[in-house]
Design a protein around this motif. Structure first.
Motif, PDB file in Angstrom:
ATOM      1  N   ALA A   1       0.484  -1.712  -0.035  1.00  0.00           N
ATOM      2  CA  ALA A   1      -0.287   0.369   0.586  1.00  0.00           C
ATOM      3  C   ALA A   1       0.936   1.432   0.248  1.00  0.00           C
ATOM      4  O   ALA A   1       0.255   1.893  -0.575  1.00  0.00           O
ATOM      5  CB  ALA A   1      -0.798   0.158   1.168  1.00  0.00           C
ATOM      6  N   SER A   2       1.705   0.872   1.007  1.00  0.00           N
ATOM      7  CA  SER A   2       2.593   3.056   0.761  1.00  0.00           C
ATOM      8  C   SER A   2       3.520   2.730  -0.768  1.00  0.00           C
ATOM      9  O   SER A   2       3.689   3.699  -0.931  1.00  0.00           O
ATOM     10  CB  SER A   2       3.805   2.482   2.258  1.00  0.00           C
ATOM     11  N   SER A   3       3.552   1.393  -0.971  1.00  0.00           N
ATOM     12  CA  SER A   3       4.428   1.388  -2.294  1.00  0.00           C
ATOM     13  C   SER A   3       3.299   2.115  -3.262  1.00  0.00           C
ATOM     14  O   SER A   3       4.373   2.851  -4.497  1.00  0.00           O
ATOM     15  CB  SER A   3       5.306   0.239  -2.655  1.00  0.00           C
ATOM     16  N   ALA A   4       2.384   2.030  -3.499  1.00  0.00           N
ATOM     17  CA  ALA A   4       1.537   2.613  -4.347  1.00  0.00           C
ATOM     18  C   ALA A   4       0.770   3.820  -3.909  1.00  0.00           C
ATOM     19  O   ALA A   4       1.345   4.189  -5.096  1.00  0.00           O
ATOM     20  CB  ALA A   4       0.112   1.513  -4.274  1.00  0.00           C
ATOM     21  N   ALA A   5       0.879   3.994  -2.780  1.00  0.00           N
ATOM     22  CA  ALA A   5       1.196   5.324  -2.586  1.00  0.00           C
ATOM     23  C   ALA A   5       1.830   6.380  -3.000  1.00  0.00           C
ATOM     24  O   ALA A   5       1.536   6.966  -3.283  1.00  0.00           O
ATOM     25  CB  ALA A   5       0.684   5.838  -1.024  1.00  0.00           C
ATOM     26  N   SER A   6       2.818   6.064  -2.714  1.00  0.00           N
ATOM     27  CA  SER A   6       4.547   6.622  -3.225  1.00  0.00           C
ATOM     28  C   SER A   6       4.288   6.643  -4.533  1.00  0.00           C
ATOM     29  O   SER A   6       4.908   7.768  -5.373  1.00  0.00           O
ATOM     30  CB  SER A   6       5.594   5.951  -2.803  1.00  0.00           C
ATOM     31  N   ALA A   7       4.162   5.490  -5.714  1.00  0.00           N
ATOM     32  CA  ALA A   7       3.631   5.916  -7.285  1.00  0.00           C
ATOM     33  C   ALA A   7       2.496   6.323  -7.863  1.00  0.00           C
ATOM     34  O   ALA A   7       2.932   7.585  -8.145  1.00  0.00           O
ATOM     35  CB  ALA A   7       2.924   4.482  -7.381  1.00  0.00           C
ATOM     36  N   GLN A   8       1.122   6.235  -7.087  1.00  0.00           N
ATOM     37  CA  GLN A   8       0.887   7.239  -7.770  1.00  0.00           C
ATOM     38  C   GLN A   8       0.875   8.776  -7.063  1.00  0.00           C
ATOM     39  O   GLN A   8       0.864   9.616  -7.719  1.00  0.00           O
ATOM     40  CB  GLN A   8      -0.667   7.244  -6.562  1.00  0.00           C
ATOM     41  N   GLN A   9       1.717   9.212  -6.145  1.00  0.00           N
ATOM     42  CA  GLN A   9       1.915  10.467  -5.877  1.00  0.00           C
ATOM     43  C   GLN A   9       3.150  11.355  -6.911  1.00  0.00           C
ATOM     44  O   GLN A   9       2.710  12.443  -7.404  1.00  0.00           O
ATOM     45  CB  GLN A   9       2.364  10.353  -4.108  1.00  0.00           C
ATOM     46  N   ALA A  10       3.963  10.621  -7.091  1.00  0.00           N
ATOM     47  CA  ALA A  10       5.022  10.593  -8.725  1.00  0.00           C
ATOM     48  C   ALA A  10       3.988  10.287  -9.541  1.00  0.00           C
ATOM     49  O   ALA A  10       5.174  11.596 -10.306  1.00  0.00           O
ATOM     50  CB  ALA A  10       6.051   9.154  -8.376  1.00  0.00           C
ATOM     51  N   ASN A  11       3.420  10.010  -9.742  1.00  0.00           N
ATOM     52  CA  ASN A  11       2.646   9.816 -11.568  1.00  0.00           C
ATOM     53  C   ASN A  11       1.596  11.326 -11.571  1.00  0.00           C
ATOM     54  O   ASN A  11       2.162  11.890 -12.109  1.00  0.00           O
ATOM     55  CB  ASN A  11       1.819   9.234 -11.262  1.00  0.00           C
ATOM     56  N   ASP A  12       1.221  11.383 -10.303  1.00  0.00           N
ATOM     57  CA  ASP A  12       0.060  12.974 -10.205  1.00  0.00           C
ATOM     58  C   ASP A  12       1.297  14.490 -10.274  1.00  0.00           C
ATOM     59  O   ASP A  12       0.497  14.968 -10.849  1.00  0.00           O
ATOM     60  CB  ASP A  12      -0.364  13.079  -8.684  1.00  0.00           C
ATOM     61  N   GLU A  13       2.245  14.123  -9.351  1.00  0.00           N
ATOM     62  CA  GLU A  13       3.576  15.587  -9.843  1.00  0.00           C
ATOM     63  C   GLU A  13       3.751  15.222 -11.123  1.00  0.00           C
ATOM     64  O   GLU A  13       4.519  15.834 -11.951  1.00  0.00           O
ATOM     65  CB  GLU A  13       4.284  15.018  -8.958  1.00  0.00           C
ATOM     66  N   ALA A  14       4.260  14.005 -12.486  1.00  0.00           N
ATOM     67  CA  ALA A  14       4.614  14.092 -13.303  1.00  0.00           C
ATOM     68  C   ALA A  14       3.967  14.055 -14.218  1.00  0.00           C
ATOM     69  O   ALA A  14       4.347  15.278 -15.284  1.00  0.00           O
ATOM     70  CB  ALA A  14       5.243  12.503 -13.461  1.00  0.00           C
ATOM     71  N   VAL A  15       2.501  14.161 -14.016  1.00  0.00           N
ATOM     72  CA  VAL A  15       1.066  14.505 -15.109  1.00  0.00           C
ATOM     73  C   VAL A  15       1.333  16.190 -15.259  1.00  0.00           C
ATOM     74  O   VAL A  15      -0.246  16.776 -15.379  1.00  0.00           O
ATOM     75  CB  VAL A  15      -0.029  13.629 -15.210  1.00  0.00           C
ATOM     76  N   ALA A  16       1.655  17.034 -13.653  1.00  0.00           N
ATOM     77  CA  ALA A  16       0.719  18.127 -13.246  1.00  0.00           C
ATOM     78  C   ALA A  16       1.436  19.070 -14.284  1.00  0.00           C
ATOM     79  O   ALA A  16       2.408  18.837 -14.388  1.00  0.00           O
ATOM     80  CB  ALA A  16       0.891  18.223 -12.092  1.00  0.00           C
ATOM     81  N   LEU A  17       0.475  19.755 -14.811  1.00  0.00           N
ATOM     82  CA  LEU A  17       0.637  20.639 -15.736  1.00  0.00           C
ATOM     83  C   LEU A  17       1.581  21.891 -14.999  1.00  0.00           C
ATOM     84  O   LEU A  17       0.716  22.095 -14.019  1.00  0.00           O
ATOM     85  CB  LEU A  17       0.108  21.298 -16.899  1.00  0.00           C
ATOM     86  N   GLU A  18       2.660  22.186 -15.774  1.00  0.00           N
ATOM     87  CA  GLU A  18       3.038  22.998 -15.548  1.00  0.00           C
ATOM     88  C   GLU A  18       2.553  24.983 -15.100  1.00  0.00           C
ATOM     89  O   GLU A  18       2.099  25.016 -16.578  1.00  0.00           O
ATOM     90  CB  GLU A  18       4.693  23.654 -16.144  1.00  0.00           C
ATOM     91  N   GLU A  19       2.179  25.630 -14.350  1.00  0.00           N
ATOM     92  CA  GLU A  19       1.559  27.044 -14.676  1.00  0.00           C
ATOM     93  C   GLU A  19       2.152  27.683 -15.814  1.00  0.00           C
ATOM     94  O   GLU A  19       3.477  28.182 -15.052  1.00  0.00           O
ATOM     95  CB  GLU A  19       1.076  27.618 -12.863  1.00  0.00           C
ATOM     96  N   ILE A  20       1.747  28.218 -16.528  1.00  0.00           N
ATOM     97  CA  ILE A  20       1.942  29.557 -17.516  1.00  0.00           C
ATOM     98  C   ILE A  20       1.229  30.231 -17.943  1.00  0.00           C
ATOM     99  O   ILE A  20      -0.075  30.379 -17.402  1.00  0.00           O
ATOM    100  CB  ILE A  20       2.323  28.534 -18.631  1.00  0.00           C
ATOM    101  N   THR A  21       1.832  31.788 -17.356  1.00  0.00           N
ATOM    102  CA  THR A  21       1.492  33.115 -16.988  1.00  0.00           C
ATOM    103  C   THR A  21       1.255  33.607 -18.425  1.00  0.00           C
ATOM    104  O   THR A  21       2.530  33.598 -18.925  1.00  0.00           O
ATOM    105  CB  THR A  21       1.611  33.713 -15.838  1.00  0.00           C
TER     106      THR A  21
END
Length: 228
Positions: free
Chosen positions: A22-42
């Motif tokens: 469960a801990s490994s899956a949570a870490s992987a999900q967090q890393a995946n969320d950070e990877a797909v997060a769009l950079e804020e462009i103004t």
């Protein structure tokens, strides 16, 4: 070892495995969320600062990283990096670039001819196509707005608008030097600096020197023949 102790050990091992998974899956999900997060462009396409993701206009924003990575040296290179934008150097005048946005544009570079795709440098309109092909040096970002932009940018934007924003002075001390050489005797030298001049007064300097021999070498020779 009794059966009770073995059963307890098995239950403990299974519980530990489930917690680790469960801990490994949570870490992987967090890393995946950070990877797909769009950079804020103004962007300032609508004459105010806003996020590129929430702007209702069809915009392509190009930052200095993309300019460097794709070796965009002049405004003509914008054509090859923006959807629905085409064009080329104007026939007979290398300082002029024809822009066609969604098939709307003009190839005329006379002083009396208006453009159909507006080009702006720090919100200053470049009125004639004959002088719109210049170097991209010390650029903060490029914004390309597709579609008619008469409401925001006035006339001569039937096809769209290309907005080039240069870097502004700030209080941070900065000095960048760059030099390069290439084929056909090409050489380039760039220097840009930034810093405070006292109080709330800031200054920025940008110098670009380029030279080249071209790809065509012409020769002219004459001979004098005499006959006795």
């Amino acid at each position: 070892m009794t059966f009770t102790k073995v059963s307890s050990f098995v239950r403990f091992a299974l519980a530990s495995s489930l917690v680790a998974a469960a801990s490994s899956a949570a870490s992987a999900q967090q890393a995946n969320d950070e990877a797909v997060a769009l950079e804020e462009i103004t962007v300032t396409a609508q004459r105010r600062e806003e996020s590129l993701q929430t702007s209702p206009i069809a915009i392509t924003a190009i930052d200095p990283t993309i300019i460097e990575r794709r070796q965009m040296l002049d405004t003509k290179q914008v054509i090859f990096n923006v959807p629905n934008l085409t064009g080329n150097s104007n026939v007979g005048q290398t300082t002029a670039t024809t822009f066609f946005m969604r098939a709307v544009g003009t190839t005329e570079n006379l002083a009396t001819a208006d453009t159909s795709v507006g080009l702006y440098v720090d919100d200053i309109y470049v009125a004639r196509q004959a002088v719109n092909n210049f170097n991209l040096a010390d650029i903060e970002r490029i914004e390309v707005l597709r579609g008619p932009q008469g409401t925001l940018y006035g006339r001569n934007t039937n096809g769209g608008a290309i907005k080039i924003v240069t870097k502004k002075p700030s209080g941070d001390s900065e000095l960048n030097l760059r030099a390069g050489i290439g084929n056909y005797g090409r050489s380039e030298f760039r220097v840009s600096g930034n810093g405070g001049l006292g109080g709330d007064l800031y200054g920025r300097v940008n110098v670009l020197v380029q030279q080249g021999d071209g790809i065509i070498r012409a020769s002219n020779s004459s001979s004098l023949w005499r006959y006795a």
